[in-house]
Design an enzyme around this catalytic site. Structure first.
Site, PDB file in Angstrom:
ATOM      1  CG  HIS A   1      -0.296   0.229   2.530  1.00 58.13           C
ATOM      2  ND1 HIS A   1       0.007  -0.800   3.397  1.00 58.13           N
ATOM      3  CD2 HIS A   1       0.132   1.368   3.149  1.00 58.13           C
ATOM      4  CE1 HIS A   1       0.573  -0.300   4.494  1.00 58.13           C
ATOM      5  NE2 HIS A   1       0.660   1.004   4.364  1.00 58.13           N
TER       6      HIS A   1
ATOM      7  CG  ASP B   1      -0.129  -4.074   2.721  1.00 65.64           C
ATOM      8  OD1 ASP B   1       0.218  -3.531   1.647  1.00 65.64           O
ATOM      9  OD2 ASP B   1      -0.398  -3.429   3.744  1.00 65.64           O
TER      10      ASP B   1
ATOM     11  CB  SER C   1       3.447   1.034   6.255  1.00 69.62           C
ATOM     12  OG  SER C   1       2.310   1.282   7.051  1.00 69.62           O
TER      13      SER C   1
END
Length: 351
Positions: free
Chosen positions: A166, A204, A282
């Site tokens: 993402h 992801d 992330s």
């Protein structure tokens, strides 16, 4: 202070023994050999015996304490003045120089699984140079539409980077579309333009590649299968674009299922930790105390502290292997449909 000659060594001990025993002043008051001391009764006997031995052997003695110059001698009737008292000490001043305000710099552990003083710092320094800041800027006709910021980890000297999908890609249907220009910044400040090789929406996980004329720092991969709740872990990344940020915590759960988090679709498992994870973390690494990557940080629970999640590194390795073999992740599945039996369905099944 190294006393020169056996005679001075003997005079030192004899003076100390005579002075603390109250035997009166020493006849010779040479400034080089004058001694001012006090001691407990057991130590007086030991000093007297050592003084006699020193006179016989002429041995050289070494004192770990560097005494300041003695004050002017007192009147003769007072004997030796008390300059300082001997105290029990297990560390000499030479050893004290290696201590900080928090104690010894020694990082020894009582057992291999124990946490030493510098354990977290060593784990962070082992992986830190391989942690990168990733930013993607999507422009349209000169207007910046969106900027995505995350982290990543270089896992080989050629420039292969693990990060979150993402961070670098948008998914339209099942196809990943790169957000825009991928900029990769290393810990030492060097910047590279990255290329997104693969991205998987369900896990992801994405792989980014950068090119460098010199070998790049790379982190070692560990194993997430040996983790257990309570193990110490370290999270590195660039939360809110603050590069080179380190947080620490423990593993809270080793097999947190996506269904527990209310995530639909394919079943996934995560490592749950209480490390501080925020926007920008992330794609950053979750590291054990050996400095090995055991997970990739992917998300946290909003408005909750100590609920962070990472994809286990064993799963990430399998995903990357699928990327290399097939260009995508191949997941077998079986479709089922449940029907209520009624006379019409029964007749159709019989046919």
């Amino acid at each position: 202070m190294l006393l020169r000659g056996g005679r001075r060594a003997a005079l030192l001990l004899a003076a100390a023994a005579a002075g603390v025993a109250g035997a009166g002043a020493l006849a010779r008051r040479d400034p080089d050999t004058a001694v001012h001391a006090s001691a407990s009764p057991p130590l007086r006997q030991a000093l007297s015996a050592a003084a006699a031995e020193g006179l016989r052997s002429g041995a050289r003695l070494f004192s770990p304490w560097l005494l300041p110059p003695p004050p002017p001698p007192p009147p003769p009737h007072q004997g030796f003045p008390i300059l300082n008292s001997f105290a029990s000490a297990s560390v000499s001043p030479a050893d004290l120089r290696g201590q900080g305000s928090a104690g010894s710099l020694d990082d020894s552990r009582c057992c291999p699984g124990c946490l030493g003083r510098n354990s977290i710092a060593k784990a962070a320094s082992a992986v830190g140079p391989a942690v990168v800041n990733i930013s993607c800027m999507q422009d349209a006709h000169g207007w910046r539409l969106e900027e995505s910021i995350g982290s990543g980890t270089i896992i080989d000297p050629d420039g292969t980077i693990f990060t979150c999908a993402h961070v670098v890609a948008d998914f339209q249907s099942t196809k990943a579309v790169v957000r825009g220009k991928v900029s990769v910044t290393l810990q030492d400040g060097r910047e590279f333009e990255g290329v997104v090789l693969n991205a998987d929406r369900h896990s992801d996980i994405a792989v980014v590649k950068i090119k460098s004329k010199t070998p790049l720092p790379a982190a070692r991969l560990g194993s997430s299968s040996r983790l257990q709740p309570g193990d110490w872990v370290v999270a590195l990344g660039c939360p809110l674009s603050l590069q080179n940020t380190v947080t620490a915590g423990i593993v809270s759960c080793v097999d947190r299922k996506s269904s527990d988090l209310g995530l639909g679709g394919l079943r996934r498992e995560y490592l749950q930790t209480d490390c501080a994870i925020n926007q920008g973390n992330s794609g950053g690494p979750l590291v054990n105390l050996d400095g090995e990557i055991i997970g990739v940080n992917v998300m946290k629970v909003r408005n909750a502290d100590g609920l962070s999640f990472a994809v286990p590194i064993d799963s990430v390795v399998k995903i990357v292997d699928n990327f290399k073999r097939n260009g995508r992740v191949v997941r077998p599945w079986l479709g089922l449909k449940m029907l209520d039996l009624n006379p019409m369905n029964i007749s159709q099944l019989k046919e």
